[in-house]
Design a protein around this motif. Structure first.
Motif, PDB file in Angstrom:
ATOM      1  N   ASP A 174      15.937  36.367  99.541  1.00  0.00           N
ATOM      2  CA  ASP A 174      17.184  35.766  99.024  1.00  0.00           C
ATOM      3  C   ASP A 174      17.166  34.246  99.171  1.00  0.00           C
ATOM      4  OD1 ASP A 174      18.094  38.245  98.361  1.00  0.00           O
ATOM      5  OD2 ASP A 174      19.462  38.449 100.055  1.00  0.00           O
ATOM      6  N   ASP A 175      16.054  33.635  98.773  1.00  0.00           N
ATOM      7  CA  ASP A 175      15.867  32.179  98.797  1.00  0.00           C
ATOM      8  C   ASP A 175      15.781  31.583 100.199  1.00  0.00           C
ATOM      9  OD1 ASP A 175      15.843  31.991  96.001  1.00  0.00           O
ATOM     10  OD2 ASP A 175      18.032  31.897  95.922  1.00  0.00           O
ATOM     11  N   ILE A 210      16.946  35.854 108.833  1.00  0.00           N
ATOM     12  CA  ILE A 210      17.228  37.118 109.518  1.00  0.00           C
ATOM     13  C   ILE A 210      18.588  37.672 109.106  1.00  0.00           C
ATOM     14  CG2 ILE A 210      17.604  38.156 111.803  1.00  0.00           C
ATOM     15  CD1 ILE A 210      15.640  35.928 112.846  1.00  0.00           C
ATOM     16  N   GLN A 211      19.544  36.782 108.897  1.00  0.00           N
ATOM     17  CA  GLN A 211      20.891  37.212 108.520  1.00  0.00           C
ATOM     18  C   GLN A 211      20.935  37.864 107.140  1.00  0.00           C
ATOM     19  OE1 GLN A 211      23.269  33.678 108.951  1.00  0.00           O
ATOM     20  NE2 GLN A 211      22.878  33.524 111.150  1.00  0.00           N
ATOM     21  N   PHE A 233      13.102  46.029 103.067  1.00  0.00           N
ATOM     22  CA  PHE A 233      13.672  44.901 102.337  1.00  0.00           C
ATOM     23  C   PHE A 233      12.683  44.425 101.278  1.00  0.00           C
ATOM     24  CE2 PHE A 233      11.448  43.500 106.091  1.00  0.00           C
ATOM     25  CZ  PHE A 233      10.645  42.476 105.633  1.00  0.00           C
ATOM     26  N   THR A 234      13.176  43.579 100.390  1.00  0.00           N
ATOM     27  CA  THR A 234      12.343  43.014  99.331  1.00  0.00           C
ATOM     28  C   THR A 234      12.039  41.556  99.632  1.00  0.00           C
ATOM     29  OG1 THR A 234      13.268  44.506  97.683  1.00  0.00           O
ATOM     30  CG2 THR A 234      12.192  42.523  96.861  1.00  0.00           C
ATOM     31  N   LEU A 235      10.780  41.213  99.556  1.00  0.00           N
ATOM     32  CA  LEU A 235      10.324  39.856  99.824  1.00  0.00           C
ATOM     33  C   LEU A 235       9.778  39.263  98.527  1.00  0.00           C
ATOM     34  CD1 LEU A 235       8.302  38.741 102.913  1.00  0.00           C
ATOM     35  CD2 LEU A 235       7.464  38.145 100.661  1.00  0.00           C
ATOM     36  N   THR A 236      10.200  38.052  98.215  1.00  0.00           N
ATOM     37  CA  THR A 236       9.733  37.374  97.003  1.00  0.00           C
ATOM     38  C   THR A 236       8.508  36.528  97.327  1.00  0.00           C
ATOM     39  OG1 THR A 236      11.965  37.293  96.098  1.00  0.00           O
ATOM     40  CG2 THR A 236      10.356  35.778  95.154  1.00  0.00           C
TER      41      THR A 236
END
Length: 211
Positions: A46-47, A70-71, A78-81
């Protein structure tokens, strides 16, 4: 025509978490599908930045995450870009590596990219005594600097702080700070680099920048 840069969204699962300094955490994560990362690639959730230390033989990633990142994570999956950095290092042969010394200049948190590259060289069995790391130290640094066991005549007085991992790998690493942080060279990264280069005029340096 230039090669199109890759941008991917990859699904990961968290395997373990360890707390670090300043609210950061160290995560070991595993991708759902095999994927190889380069040292200068950029990772985010999320950037928010994710800093990759290295990828092991099982394709698992050891990463450090700031508290803001972390928040953004509310589950163990989770999804990592992933975004490919266009300024990758040129590949070197063993002979090319050992024909020169390598000065790694790290801006901000880019030292983690340098650690990833050093990890690759280490696994190749290359002589890490030929590597020197110079990095900025930041107030929100997740790892405590400690007096280094390694010394060199070209390091300015007062610059004694390093991190245990690089000391253990016998990598000479030093940090600079314009805020006079303890154990650091007092000045900018450019000034620190010039001090070292001026003291080693007879050396054949390969200067590598990380941002």
């Amino acid at each position: 025509m230039p090669e199109q840069l890759q941008v991917k969204n990859l699904h990961f699962k968290c395997i373990s978490v360890e707390p670090l300094h300043q609210g950061w955490q160290q995560w070991l994560i595993a991708p759902e599908t095999d994927f190889s990362f380069n040292p200068k690639d950029r990772l985010s959730i999320d950037d928010q930045a994710v800093y990759l230390l290295w990828q092991n033989k099982q394709q698992q990633l050891l990463c450090v995450l700031p508290s803001a990142t972390i928040q953004k994570i509310h589950d163990k999956e989770f999804t990592l870009t992933y975004q490919q950095n266009p300024n990758q290092l040129e590949k070197m042969t063993t002979e090319q590596f050992h024909a020169q010394h390598h000065l790694m200049i790290c801006h901000g948190y880019a030292i983690f990219s340098a650690i990833h590259q050093i990890y690759r060289w280490k696994n190749l069995g290359w002589d890490l005594n030929r590597v020197v790391v110079v990095s900025e130290a930041l107030d929100q640094w997740p790892i405590l600097l400690k007096p280094s066991k390694l010394i060199a005549y070209f390091i300015p007085n007062g610059a004694i702080g390093s991190i245990d991992l690089l000391d253990d790998w016998k990598i000479l690493a030093r940090f600079c700070s314009e805020d006079d942080l303890p154990g650091c060279f007092s000045g900018s990264l450019a000034e620190f680099e010039q001090e070292i280069l001026a003291s080693t005029l007879s050396w054949h340096w390969n200067v590598i920048g990380y941002r």
